[in-house]
Design an enzyme around this catalytic site. Sequence first.
Site, PDB file in Angstrom:
ATOM      1  N   THR A  58      27.167  43.964 -10.154  1.00 58.41           N
ATOM      2  CA  THR A  58      27.071  42.509 -10.118  1.00 58.41           C
ATOM      3  C   THR A  58      27.029  42.041  -8.668  1.00 58.41           C
ATOM      4  O   THR A  58      27.619  42.664  -7.795  1.00 58.41           O
ATOM      5  CB  THR A  58      28.271  41.849 -10.820  1.00 58.41           C
ATOM      6  OG1 THR A  58      29.473  42.396 -10.279  1.00 58.41           O
ATOM      7  CG2 THR A  58      28.224  42.092 -12.308  1.00 58.41           C
ATOM      8  N   GLY A  93      32.180  41.416  -3.336  1.00 56.93           N
ATOM      9  CA  GLY A  93      33.045  40.927  -4.396  1.00 56.93           C
ATOM     10  C   GLY A  93      34.326  41.716  -4.491  1.00 56.93           C
ATOM     11  O   GLY A  93      34.925  42.088  -3.492  1.00 56.93           O
ATOM     12  N   ASP A 100      39.277  13.448 -30.066  1.00 57.46           N
ATOM     13  CA  ASP A 100      39.978  12.884 -28.920  1.00 57.46           C
ATOM     14  C   ASP A 100      38.911  12.612 -27.849  1.00 57.46           C
ATOM     15  O   ASP A 100      37.801  13.122 -27.951  1.00 57.46           O
ATOM     16  CB  ASP A 100      41.016  13.905 -28.446  1.00 57.46           C
ATOM     17  CG  ASP A 100      41.689  13.478 -27.163  1.00 57.46           C
ATOM     18  OD1 ASP A 100      42.164  12.336 -27.104  1.00 57.46           O
ATOM     19  OD2 ASP A 100      41.730  14.281 -26.210  1.00 57.46           O
ATOM     20  N   GLU A 119      29.756  35.784 -11.479  1.00 57.10           N
ATOM     21  CA  GLU A 119      29.276  37.132 -11.176  1.00 57.10           C
ATOM     22  C   GLU A 119      27.942  37.393 -11.886  1.00 57.10           C
ATOM     23  O   GLU A 119      27.916  37.725 -13.058  1.00 57.10           O
ATOM     24  CB  GLU A 119      30.318  38.175 -11.607  1.00 57.10           C
ATOM     25  CG  GLU A 119      31.633  38.034 -10.848  1.00 57.10           C
ATOM     26  CD  GLU A 119      32.628  39.138 -11.160  1.00 57.10           C
ATOM     27  OE1 GLU A 119      32.189  40.261 -11.478  1.00 57.10           O
ATOM     28  OE2 GLU A 119      33.836  38.872 -11.097  1.00 57.10           O
ATOM     29  N   ASP A 143      39.522  11.986 -23.765  1.00 55.85           N
ATOM     30  CA  ASP A 143      39.725  12.613 -22.441  1.00 55.85           C
ATOM     31  C   ASP A 143      40.034  14.098 -22.579  1.00 55.85           C
ATOM     32  O   ASP A 143      40.980  14.473 -23.263  1.00 55.85           O
ATOM     33  CB  ASP A 143      40.892  11.932 -21.706  1.00 55.85           C
ATOM     34  CG  ASP A 143      40.608  10.459 -21.456  1.00 55.85           C
ATOM     35  OD1 ASP A 143      39.433  10.090 -21.482  1.00 55.85           O
ATOM     36  OD2 ASP A 143      41.566   9.692 -21.239  1.00 55.85           O
ATOM     37  N   ASN A 180      28.245  39.143  -6.221  1.00 55.47           N
ATOM     38  CA  ASN A 180      29.202  38.034  -6.231  1.00 55.47           C
ATOM     39  C   ASN A 180      28.731  36.918  -5.326  1.00 55.47           C
ATOM     40  O   ASN A 180      28.475  37.121  -4.159  1.00 55.47           O
ATOM     41  CB  ASN A 180      30.581  38.495  -5.790  1.00 55.47           C
ATOM     42  CG  ASN A 180      31.292  39.182  -6.919  1.00 55.47           C
ATOM     43  OD1 ASN A 180      30.656  39.911  -7.670  1.00 55.47           O
ATOM     44  ND2 ASN A 180      32.564  38.949  -7.064  1.00 55.47           N
TER      45      ASN A 180
END
Length: 377
Positions: free
Chosen positions: A257, A245, A14, A309, A16, A259
């Site tokens: 992590t 975060g 396909d 993150e 799109d 953010n």
Amino acid sequence: MSVAKKLIKCVMLDLDGTLLNTDGIVGNVLKVLLGKYGKDWDGREGQKIIGTTPFEAAAAVVQDYELPCSTIEFLSEISPLFSDQWCNIKPLPGANRLIKHLKSHGVPMALASNSPRESIEAKISYHDGWKNSFSVIIGGDEVRTGKPSPEIFIEAAKRLSIEPSSCLVIEDSVPGVTAGKTAEMEVVAVPSLPKQSHLYTAADEVINSLLDLQLEKWGLPPFEDWVEGTLPLDPWYIGGPVVKGFGRGSKVLGIPTANLSTKGYSDLLSEHPAGVYFGWAGLPASGVFKMVMSIGWNPYFDNKEKTIEPWLLHDFNEDFYGEELRLVVVGYIRPEANFPSLESLVAKIHEDRRVAERALDLPLYSSFKNDSYLRSS
């Protein structure tokens, strides 16, 4: 190694939402046109119109927004607005890679889309080598009924002189999956709507993005570009202040992590599939560090917004909230996944860390450590 389910002889694609990232353009054009009628496009039609014919999509918008015009009038207004945008549509991650790979291995490909043939030709003209890669191109105006009717895929198989059961269809929409299965073909779904994979149960396999396609499952030549559990990407760049975060990185996961504010980056994030990536991170005050990061909705915590993150692989003595963080993303590790328990999630994140740390020592990736973007403040 699992035995290939079937020996596939050709791939039907396909356009799109499968090969081209049209969703954002559709939203922008509808926003402008509905604004003229004093209406706000809120995206609620997104699900209804994915995979439909242009006429069906226009009819749904006219009806739902109670527009004072006919479907035909609406189509004639919106078509030139779309045509002006075709040149801005980017290929989805993995699309060029897939087309080049199948072409170089002599696997016949068909492009089968509900869009009119003329608009298919216009859209692909901006993408080098695409037109010549397809043995068959067939539009919704060349068959009696578009998808979910199987007619378009059956006709494509006929033109290729290949049995439908030897064809693999790759589709992003539910009508497309239905069409492929009704045509008795094998179908891989790559849902273009986030968090909707439960709607695609009819497909033989559901994957997160084209980057995760494993062609050998279908008896096709496998990709050979993975390097030690990582897929090299054209590098992309993102930066911004580190924001507080969700507070769960350190508290819940024991993984600190950083953010990044996604303000101003929603278009960039929409281009990249949810998953785990890696690269280099620059903090002007501290230097350049190895980095592994997740993009996505984080199914375990069921985020509402797509977030990014990054985990800087270095022991810092203090927080760097508010500092400008620059990232160069150089490779991909795996799709986003849901985990049955917190322990299994944490174990997987540590495994991602090991994969990234090892890979970033390879010359292929280590050269990006010197990218000037990481050092500019």
